[in-house]
Design a protein around this motif. Structure first.
Motif, mmCIF file in Angstrom:
data_model
loop_
_atom_site.group_PDB
_atom_site.id
_atom_site.type_symbol
_atom_site.label_atom_id
_atom_site.label_comp_id
_atom_site.label_asym_id
_atom_site.label_seq_id
_atom_site.Cartn_x
_atom_site.Cartn_y
_atom_site.Cartn_z
ATOM 1 N N ARG A 269 0.856 -1.188 0.000
ATOM 2 C CA ARG A 269 0.000 0.000 0.000
ATOM 3 C C ARG A 269 0.894 1.239 0.000
ATOM 4 N N THR A 270 0.278 2.401 -0.206
ATOM 5 C CA THR A 270 1.084 3.626 -0.293
ATOM 6 C C THR A 270 1.899 3.847 0.985
ATOM 7 N N GLU A 271 1.312 3.511 2.160
ATOM 8 C CA GLU A 271 2.045 3.740 3.410
ATOM 9 C C GLU A 271 3.184 2.739 3.623
ATOM 10 N N HIS A 272 3.236 1.680 2.783
ATOM 11 C CA HIS A 272 4.317 0.698 2.889
ATOM 12 C C HIS A 272 5.515 1.068 2.006
ATOM 13 N N ALA A 276 12.812 7.830 -2.158
ATOM 14 C CA ALA A 276 13.896 8.788 -1.897
ATOM 15 C C ALA A 276 14.740 8.915 -3.170
ATOM 16 N N ALA A 277 15.538 9.957 -3.222
ATOM 17 C CA ALA A 277 16.415 10.142 -4.387
ATOM 18 C C ALA A 277 17.377 8.957 -4.471
ATOM 19 N N ALA A 278 17.668 8.501 -5.676
ATOM 20 C CA ALA A 278 18.569 7.347 -5.863
ATOM 21 C C ALA A 278 19.930 7.664 -5.257
ATOM 22 N N ASN A 279 20.427 6.700 -4.476
ATOM 23 C CA ASN A 279 21.661 6.951 -3.737
ATOM 24 C C ASN A 279 22.598 5.755 -3.841
ATOM 25 N N GLY A 280 22.451 5.010 -4.952
ATOM 26 C CA GLY A 280 23.335 3.887 -5.199
ATOM 27 C C GLY A 280 23.067 2.663 -4.344
ATOM 28 N N GLY A 281 21.874 2.579 -3.751
ATOM 29 C CA GLY A 281 21.613 1.404 -2.894
ATOM 30 C C GLY A 281 20.225 0.848 -3.119
ATOM 31 N N GLY A 282 19.926 -0.225 -2.375
ATOM 32 C CA GLY A 282 18.578 -0.774 -2.240
ATOM 33 C C GLY A 282 17.843 -1.063 -3.534
ATOM 34 N N ILE A 283 16.554 -0.851 -3.479
ATOM 35 C CA ILE A 283 15.640 -1.197 -4.566
ATOM 36 C C ILE A 283 15.448 0.063 -5.412
ATOM 37 N N VAL A 284 15.765 -0.015 -6.672
ATOM 38 C CA VAL A 284 15.697 1.188 -7.516
ATOM 39 C C VAL A 284 14.569 1.064 -8.540
ATOM 40 N N GLU A 327 11.842 2.115 -0.571
ATOM 41 C CA GLU A 327 12.002 1.369 0.681
ATOM 42 C C GLU A 327 10.644 0.801 1.077
ATOM 43 N N LEU A 328 10.608 -0.490 1.361
ATOM 44 C CA LEU A 328 9.362 -1.127 1.781
ATOM 45 C C LEU A 328 9.305 -1.178 3.305
ATOM 46 N N VAL A 329 8.191 -0.673 3.864
ATOM 47 C CA VAL A 329 8.023 -0.639 5.323
ATOM 48 C C VAL A 329 6.816 -1.492 5.710
ATOM 49 N N ASP A 330 7.058 -2.613 6.357
ATOM 50 C CA ASP A 330 5.988 -3.517 6.832
ATOM 51 C C ASP A 330 4.924 -3.797 5.776
ATOM 52 N N PRO A 331 5.288 -4.293 4.605
ATOM 53 C CA PRO A 331 4.245 -4.622 3.619
ATOM 54 C C PRO A 331 3.471 -5.872 4.056
ATOM 55 N N LEU A 332 2.518 -6.302 3.238
ATOM 56 C CA LEU A 332 1.715 -7.495 3.542
ATOM 57 C C LEU A 332 2.254 -8.660 2.713
ATOM 58 N N TYR A 333 2.149 -9.866 3.262
ATOM 59 C CA TYR A 333 2.667 -11.045 2.561
ATOM 60 C C TYR A 333 1.543 -12.053 2.330
ATOM 61 N N PHE A 334 1.527 -12.661 1.158
ATOM 62 C CA PHE A 334 0.484 -13.630 0.809
ATOM 63 C C PHE A 334 1.117 -14.884 0.215
ATOM 64 N N ASP A 335 0.488 -16.051 0.488
ATOM 65 C CA ASP A 335 1.014 -17.294 -0.089
ATOM 66 C C ASP A 335 0.442 -17.509 -1.491
#
Length: 346
Positions: A269-272, A276-284, A327-335
């Motif tokens: 969801r949007t709150e998850h 941020a500006a690309a900084n050479g890390g994480g998920i781009v 950055e993903l913050v506490d997203p939801l997970y489904f099987d």
């Protein structure tokens, strides 16, 4: 009435078929005194059939229905203490607004004295802001006023439960928003018990004490709007609520994040999602398009061939084709079957 007050209406293991179609399957839920319960689902989910079963217009093939603790499963509609508001206004065109509102109280079965009728009609018209229209013929009203009268005809009776079948869906968006708020206000003021069906998630979120998400005749989850939104028990339920809609990503596309075993899909969801500006890390990801909506922006992002939509502060300096870090913050997970998996504690 205390918290342990008897449920106004209870359905127990109710099923109904129409030929090969199972319209309602093993439906069980209770509506408490003074609650507004919304059944939310698409066309053909079984919402209207459920209402018709409660009214007695349809008989269940299995299960039971009780109103105020009395089993009414086999009772005809006229003996059940209910009022129904339909999508269509169904007013008597030749009668005034006053007489339309008074009509349910003048039935031979009720014998309400005229002075009591006047009091009740005037109070209801006041609540619905149509007191100035009582002398008008029903044909001389706007669509919004007609629907207020139709709702008033149900409220004037003070039954055990009001059943409402998409009563606002034929109104324009502005009127719908206005009447939504008014209907909620009136319901709280009167302490009325309402079972309301809609396919409109905003209606469900803004009006309901509890929402029941229904699909193919089955009740998938019943809870407060917040519970259903924050803790959906399935991918389907998660997709029914939220604007913009929840994003789903295959788990394999985000190996960078720790997720519970068995995760097939990540719900974002949007709150998850934080940008941020690309900084050479994480998920781009890459910004594809920005919709400016005044107090917020809808940002359409592309991430490894998948599109994601999120909200952003209009003052955040973003532009089309820009690379951003996600950055993903506490997203939801489904099987793989779409069932929710609890997040593992980090």
């Amino acid at each position: 009435m205390g918290a342990l007050a008897m449920a106004n209406v209870a359905l127990r293991h109710v099923s109904k078929r129409f030929g090969p179609v199972e319209a309602v399957r093993d439906l069980s839920f209770a509506i408490n005194h003074g609650e507004l319960v919304v059944l939310l689902g698409p066309s053909g989910a079984g919402k209207t059939t459920t209402l018709r079963l409660v009214t007695g217009l349809e008989r269940p093939d299995a299960g039971s229905i009780s109103i105020d603790g009395r089993d009414v499963t086999r009772d005809p509609p006229g003996t059940r203490d209910i009022a129904f508001v339909f999508q269509q206004y169904s007013l008597y065109p030749h009668l005034t607004v006053y007489d339309n509102l008074a009509f349910p109280l003048r039935s031979p079965a009720r014998r309400v004295p005229e002075a009591a009728i006047r009091k009740r009609v005037e109070h209801t018209a006041e609540l619905l802001h149509i007191a100035g229209k009582l002398g008008n013929k029903a044909t001389r009203l706007s669509g919004g006023e007609m629907q207020r009268v139709a709702i008033g005809r149900a409220l004037v009776r003070d039954p055990s439960i009001h059943l409402m079948d998409e009563p606002l869906s034929s109104l324009d968006a502005k009127l719908r928003a206005e009447l939504r708020l008014e209907l909620k206000r009136i319901q709280v003021e009167l302490g009325a018990t309402i079972l309301y069906v809609t396919h409109d998630q905003v209606e469900a979120m803004t009006m309901a004490s509890r929402i029941g998400v229904i699909k193919d005749g089955e009740l998938l989850q019943l809870g407060t709007p917040r519970e259903i939104y924050e803790n959906p028990n399935s991918r389907y339920v998660a997709g029914r609520l939220g604007t913009p809609q929840i994003n789903f990503l295959p788990a394999g596309l985000v190996p960078e994040i720790a997720m519970p075993s068995g995760t097939d899909t990540v719900g974002i969801r949007t709150e998850h999602l934080q940008i941020a500006a690309a900084n050479g890390g994480g998920i781009v990801g890459r910004v594809r398009r920005i919709e400016h909506l005044g107090d917020q922006n809808h940002v359409h992002l592309e991430y490894r061939g998948q599109m994601l939509v999120t909200l952003a502060d209009p003052h955040q300096p973003l532009q089309a084709d820009q690379e951003v870090e996600l950055e993903l913050v506490d997203p939801l997970y489904f099987d793989a079957a779409g069932r929710r998996i609890a997040a593992t504690a980090h």
